[in-house]
Design a protein around this motif. Structure first.
Motif, PDB file in Angstrom:
ATOM      1  N   ALA A 195       0.814  -1.216   0.000  1.00  0.00           N
ATOM      2  CA  ALA A 195       0.000   0.000   0.000  1.00  0.00           C
ATOM      3  C   ALA A 195       0.846   1.263   0.000  1.00  0.00           C
ATOM      4  N   ALA A 196       2.171   1.100  -0.055  1.00  0.00           N
ATOM      5  CA  ALA A 196       3.032   2.273  -0.025  1.00  0.00           C
ATOM      6  C   ALA A 196       2.879   3.125  -1.285  1.00  0.00           C
ATOM      7  N   GLY A 197       2.251   2.580  -2.309  1.00  0.00           N
ATOM      8  CA  GLY A 197       1.989   3.375  -3.493  1.00  0.00           C
ATOM      9  C   GLY A 197       3.157   3.454  -4.460  1.00  0.00           C
ATOM     10  N   LEU A 198       4.090   2.526  -4.382  1.00  0.00           N
ATOM     11  CA  LEU A 198       5.212   2.533  -5.314  1.00  0.00           C
ATOM     12  C   LEU A 198       4.746   2.078  -6.691  1.00  0.00           C
ATOM     13  N   ARG A 199       5.255   2.737  -7.701  1.00  0.00           N
ATOM     14  CA  ARG A 199       4.918   2.384  -9.078  1.00  0.00           C
ATOM     15  C   ARG A 199       6.172   1.942  -9.804  1.00  0.00           C
ATOM     16  N   PRO A 200       6.057   1.142 -10.863  1.00  0.00           N
ATOM     17  CA  PRO A 200       7.237   0.741 -11.619  1.00  0.00           C
ATOM     18  C   PRO A 200       8.075   1.964 -12.007  1.00  0.00           C
ATOM     19  N   GLY A 201       9.339   1.895 -11.758  1.00  0.00           N
ATOM     20  CA  GLY A 201      10.209   3.018 -12.088  1.00  0.00           C
ATOM     21  C   GLY A 201      10.482   3.926 -10.924  1.00  0.00           C
ATOM     22  N   ASP A 202       9.697   3.816  -9.828  1.00  0.00           N
ATOM     23  CA  ASP A 202       9.940   4.645  -8.650  1.00  0.00           C
ATOM     24  C   ASP A 202      11.259   4.245  -8.006  1.00  0.00           C
ATOM     25  N   ASP A 203      11.934   5.205  -7.434  1.00  0.00           N
ATOM     26  CA  ASP A 203      13.194   4.966  -6.746  1.00  0.00           C
ATOM     27  C   ASP A 203      12.898   4.639  -5.286  1.00  0.00           C
ATOM     28  N   LEU A 204      13.179   3.382  -4.873  1.00  0.00           N
ATOM     29  CA  LEU A 204      12.856   2.965  -3.519  1.00  0.00           C
ATOM     30  C   LEU A 204      13.624   3.788  -2.490  1.00  0.00           C
ATOM     31  N   GLU A 205      14.903   4.080  -2.784  1.00  0.00           N
ATOM     32  CA  GLU A 205      15.708   4.845  -1.842  1.00  0.00           C
ATOM     33  C   GLU A 205      15.127   6.233  -1.626  1.00  0.00           C
ATOM     34  N   GLU A 206      14.700   6.891  -2.706  1.00  0.00           N
ATOM     35  CA  GLU A 206      14.107   8.216  -2.570  1.00  0.00           C
ATOM     36  C   GLU A 206      12.799   8.150  -1.791  1.00  0.00           C
ATOM     37  N   THR A 207      12.037   7.076  -2.000  1.00  0.00           N
ATOM     38  CA  THR A 207      10.779   6.922  -1.283  1.00  0.00           C
ATOM     39  C   THR A 207      11.030   6.775   0.217  1.00  0.00           C
ATOM     40  N   VAL A 208      12.026   5.948   0.556  1.00  0.00           N
ATOM     41  CA  VAL A 208      12.357   5.757   1.970  1.00  0.00           C
ATOM     42  C   VAL A 208      12.825   7.068   2.589  1.00  0.00           C
ATOM     43  N   ILE A 209      13.676   7.812   1.874  1.00  0.00           N
ATOM     44  CA  ILE A 209      14.172   9.093   2.378  1.00  0.00           C
ATOM     45  C   ILE A 209      13.010  10.050   2.624  1.00  0.00           C
ATOM     46  N   ALA A 210      12.062  10.074   1.690  1.00  0.00           N
ATOM     47  CA  ALA A 210      10.907  10.958   1.835  1.00  0.00           C
ATOM     48  C   ALA A 210      10.087  10.581   3.067  1.00  0.00           C
ATOM     49  N   GLN A 211       9.903   9.286   3.290  1.00  0.00           N
ATOM     50  CA  GLN A 211       9.126   8.856   4.442  1.00  0.00           C
ATOM     51  C   GLN A 211       9.851   9.155   5.746  1.00  0.00           C
ATOM     52  N   VAL A 212      11.175   8.950   5.769  1.00  0.00           N
ATOM     53  CA  VAL A 212      11.937   9.280   6.970  1.00  0.00           C
ATOM     54  C   VAL A 212      11.884  10.780   7.236  1.00  0.00           C
ATOM     55  N   THR A 213      11.934  11.576   6.170  1.00  0.00           N
ATOM     56  CA  THR A 213      11.837  13.026   6.327  1.00  0.00           C
ATOM     57  C   THR A 213      10.494  13.407   6.942  1.00  0.00           C
ATOM     58  N   ALA A 214       9.416  12.755   6.463  1.00  0.00           N
ATOM     59  CA  ALA A 214       8.094  13.041   7.013  1.00  0.00           C
ATOM     60  C   ALA A 214       8.005  12.618   8.475  1.00  0.00           C
ATOM     61  N   LEU A 215       8.592  11.469   8.784  1.00  0.00           N
ATOM     62  CA  LEU A 215       8.592  11.014  10.167  1.00  0.00           C
ATOM     63  C   LEU A 215       9.382  11.966  11.059  1.00  0.00           C
ATOM     64  N   THR A 216      10.509  12.452  10.550  1.00  0.00           N
ATOM     65  CA  THR A 216      11.322  13.391  11.325  1.00  0.00           C
ATOM     66  C   THR A 216      10.538  14.662  11.628  1.00  0.00           C
ATOM     67  N   SER A 217       9.814  15.136  10.625  1.00  0.00           N
ATOM     68  CA  SER A 217       9.006  16.331  10.844  1.00  0.00           C
ATOM     69  C   SER A 217       7.947  16.086  11.911  1.00  0.00           C
ATOM     70  N   ALA A 218       7.352  14.885  11.872  1.00  0.00           N
ATOM     71  CA  ALA A 218       6.342  14.549  12.878  1.00  0.00           C
ATOM     72  C   ALA A 218       6.958  14.495  14.269  1.00  0.00           C
ATOM     73  N   VAL A 219       8.171  13.939  14.363  1.00  0.00           N
ATOM     74  CA  VAL A 219       8.852  13.860  15.653  1.00  0.00           C
ATOM     75  C   VAL A 219       9.144  15.248  16.193  1.00  0.00           C
ATOM     76  N   LEU A 220       9.642  16.131  15.346  1.00  0.00           N
ATOM     77  CA  LEU A 220       9.992  17.476  15.787  1.00  0.00           C
ATOM     78  C   LEU A 220       8.773  18.261  16.231  1.00  0.00           C
ATOM     79  N   ARG A 221       7.634  17.990  15.589  1.00  0.00           N
ATOM     80  CA  ARG A 221       6.409  18.678  15.995  1.00  0.00           C
ATOM     81  C   ARG A 221       5.899  18.146  17.330  1.00  0.00           C
ATOM     82  N   GLN A 222       6.025  16.816  17.505  1.00  0.00           N
ATOM     83  CA  GLN A 222       5.492  16.209  18.729  1.00  0.00           C
ATOM     84  C   GLN A 222       6.326  16.564  19.953  1.00  0.00           C
ATOM     85  N   CYS A 223       7.652  16.477  19.825  1.00  0.00           N
ATOM     86  CA  CYS A 223       8.518  16.707  20.980  1.00  0.00           C
ATOM     87  C   CYS A 223       9.887  17.164  20.484  1.00  0.00           C
TER      88      CYS A 223
END
Length: 272
Positions: free
Chosen positions: A10-38
């Motif tokens: 359900a991660a929404g990856l499509r053929p041709g998507d860069d898995l590394e870039e997707t992971v980096i984007a998700q970690v970036t989003a998680l980091t933003s959530a962490v900084l907002r929470q605490c």
């Protein structure tokens, strides 16, 4: 904010998507959530990176399913060139249980720890695990080598039992069962002089009973009721095996298939 795991279709990856870039984007989003929470502590004007990463990891881990957590854990173990720690194997089995594939695990210390210690009247006591966990005392032996072999074999049998259960539980655990595991820690409390004087022909009543395929009580009854039973070595609880074997054979008490070996048949012995 809805985040999905790269391990999830359900991660929404499509053929041709860069898995590394997707992971980096998700970690970036998680980091933003962490900084907002605490907001993390700041060291010399710079956020403490380790603290941020720990919080990102924890938040990401919470959002994985039980099956995904098992997959991540096993993948991390496969990336390491070192032998797998048994504690990490036990963790994998616990995660498998959380995902509906329970594995009955032997006591942890019975797969990792053992000792050979001098006992009373010349015997050597073999122990596996630590009390009150594990097996504790597994027997008394007449030589250091016999006691040491009993400890190592007991640990290996427990490990092979767990490996078989892991292979039956899931392919992920089966792959982990096939990896090399860390060596157990077995301590032998014997001096160099004691090792040099070690005689494998000296046996205890425990060994006599095992080799004769009877209980220790039964073997001890033979000693008490038959005057011809060989006496122990002076000042010890040890017998000279050739004499005991001769007595067993002469009285018809030697098993037809021969005496049992002190060293049990390990599962790996049937594979090679």
């Amino acid at each position: 904010m809805t985040l999905t795991s790269p391990l999830d279709p359900a991660a929404g990856l499509r053929p041709g998507d860069d898995l590394e870039e997707t992971v980096i984007a998700q970690v970036t989003a998680l980091t933003s959530a962490v900084l907002r929470q605490c907001p993390p502590p700041v060291v010399a004007g710079v956020p403490a990176l380790d603290d941020v990463l720990d919080r990102v990891r924890d938040l990401w881990w919470q959002r994985l399913s039980a099956a995904e957590r098992l997959a991540v854990h096993v993948a991390a173990l496969h990336r390491s060139p070192r032998p797998t720690a048994v504690s990490e194997v036990v963790t994998a089995c616990r995660l498998a249980g959380d995902s509906g594939r329970p594995v009955c695990v032997p006591e942890f210390t019975s797969m990792t720890l053992g000792s050979v210690k001098p006992g009373p009247r010349g015997v050597w006591s073999a122990h596996v695990g630590t009390r009150p966990y594990g097996f504790g005392h597994i027997g008394d032996y007449g030589s250091v080598r016999a006691a040491n072999a009993a400890v190592w074999d007991t640990i290996e049998i427990n490990r092979e039992t767990l490996r078989d259960r892991m292979r039956a539980a899931s392919p992920l655990l089966a792959a982990l069962a096939g990896r090399a595991w860390e060596e157990p820690q077995v301590s032998v409390w014997a001096s160099a002089a004691q090792r040099d004087a070690d005689d494998p022909e000296m046996v205890t009543m425990h060994q006599i009973a095992h080799r004769a395929r009877v209980t220790v009580t039964r073997a001890d009854t033979w000693r008490a009721e038959h005057a011809a039973f060989p006496p122990p070595e002076a000042g010890t609880s040890l017998w000279f095996w050739p004499l005991v074997r001769h007595w067993l054979s002469g009285t018809g008490r030697l098993p037809p298939e021969g005496p049992a070996a002190d060293r049990p048949l390990l599962p790996r012995d049937t594979d090679y």
